[in-house]
Motif scaffolding. Structure first.
Motif, PDB file in Angstrom:
ATOM      1  N   SER A  33     -25.864  -8.446  -9.743  1.00 32.75           N
ATOM      2  CA  SER A  33     -27.132  -7.368 -10.014  1.00 32.75           C
ATOM      3  C   SER A  33     -28.208  -7.145  -9.208  1.00 32.75           C
ATOM      4  O   SER A  33     -28.615  -8.358  -8.333  1.00 32.75           O
ATOM      5  N   ASP A  88     -25.916  -4.090 -11.443  1.00 33.34           N
ATOM      6  CA  ASP A  88     -25.965  -3.953 -12.499  1.00 33.34           C
ATOM      7  C   ASP A  88     -27.723  -3.830 -11.975  1.00 33.34           C
ATOM      8  O   ASP A  88     -28.304  -4.462 -10.963  1.00 33.34           O
ATOM      9  N   ARG A 114     -39.564 -16.814 -14.653  1.00 37.25           N
ATOM     10  CA  ARG A 114     -39.079 -14.965 -13.616  1.00 37.25           C
ATOM     11  C   ARG A 114     -40.824 -14.806 -14.527  1.00 37.25           C
ATOM     12  O   ARG A 114     -41.123 -14.690 -14.779  1.00 37.25           O
TER      13      ARG A 114
END
Ligand code: UDP
Ligand code: MG
Length: 212
Positions: free
Chosen positions: A54, A107, A151
């Motif tokens: 990612s 990703d 996050r």
């Protein structure tokens, strides 16, 4: 023009050589924030033997490592902006070279046309195909606000900015690959298992193609 920053960062020439020798299979996994890229990539890894990188996770690890770029990366992520290509590509290049595998899911990258062109020019790799998770903004917003991963960019203000960047910058990348017949579109607005059934069909077809 794309080459110099990477070379300045000290990648030995034999590293690029071994990358070319590896001729890796790369699948780009794209879709808006919260479309389920990370979740489905974990399933693909389990069933099809790919290694998953990612771009966002690599950038967050770079911040944590205390790298000199850390503050710049952190500020860009907080604003939902796209980090300069050379930074992200250097991290992806390192990850691919250090991996023993030859099949990769990338990703959340490329996020704009410049990312895409720089990756192809530096890595000399074109994706086998692009997996595109299509999902409504309403559903993505619901998932992002509910996921609680701590996050800094999962707040409503940044989420809206990320949606806009996706529409303005990332959709053109998907259109580019669509024009090359490389996009495999998935309806990602459904439950995880149902989405994976559609994903499984695509990767099974790809395995058959490699075996043929
Ligand atoms: N990002 C970036 N370049 C990339 C991938 C991520 O600049 O190639 C930054 C960008 O600020 C983005 C953030 O990292 O909004 C989070 O990306 P990630 O893919 O983790 O989140 P997602 O949008 O998939 O939820
Ligand atoms: Mg993600």
């Amino acid at each position: 023009m794309f080459n110099s920053p990477i070379l300045q960062m000290g990648y030995p020439t034999e590293a690029s050589g071994s990358l070319i020798e590896k001729k890796p299979t790369v699948v780009f996994v794209l879709g808006g924030p919260g479309s389920g890229k990370g979740t489905q990539c974990a399933n693909i890894v389990k069933h099809f033997g790919y290694t998953h990188f990612s771009a966002g996770d690599l950038l967050r690890a770079e911040i944590k490592s205390g790298s000199e770029n850390g503050t710049m990366i952190q500020n860009m992520i907080k604003e939902g902006k796209i980090v300069p290509s050379e930074v992200t590509i250097r991290l992806l290049q390192k990850a691919i070279l250090q991996s023993g595998n030859d099949k990769f899911l990338i990703d959340g990258f490329p996020r704009n046309e410049e990312n895409r062109a720089a990756f192809e020019a530096i890595m000399l790799i074109e994706p086998a195909f692009v997996l595109y998770f299509e999902c409504s903004e309403g559903e993505m917003e619901r998932r992002l606000l509910g996921r609680n991963q701590g996050r800094e960019d999962d707040n409503i203000e940044t989420i809206r900015k990320r949606f806009r960047v996706f529409l303005e910058s990332s959709i053109p990348v998907i259109e580019y690959y669509e024009s090359k017949g490389k996009v495999r579109k998935i309806n990602a607005g459904k439950p995880i298992e149902e989405v994976f059934e559609a994903v499984r069909t695509i990767f099974t077809a790809q395995d058959d193609k490699i075996a043929a």
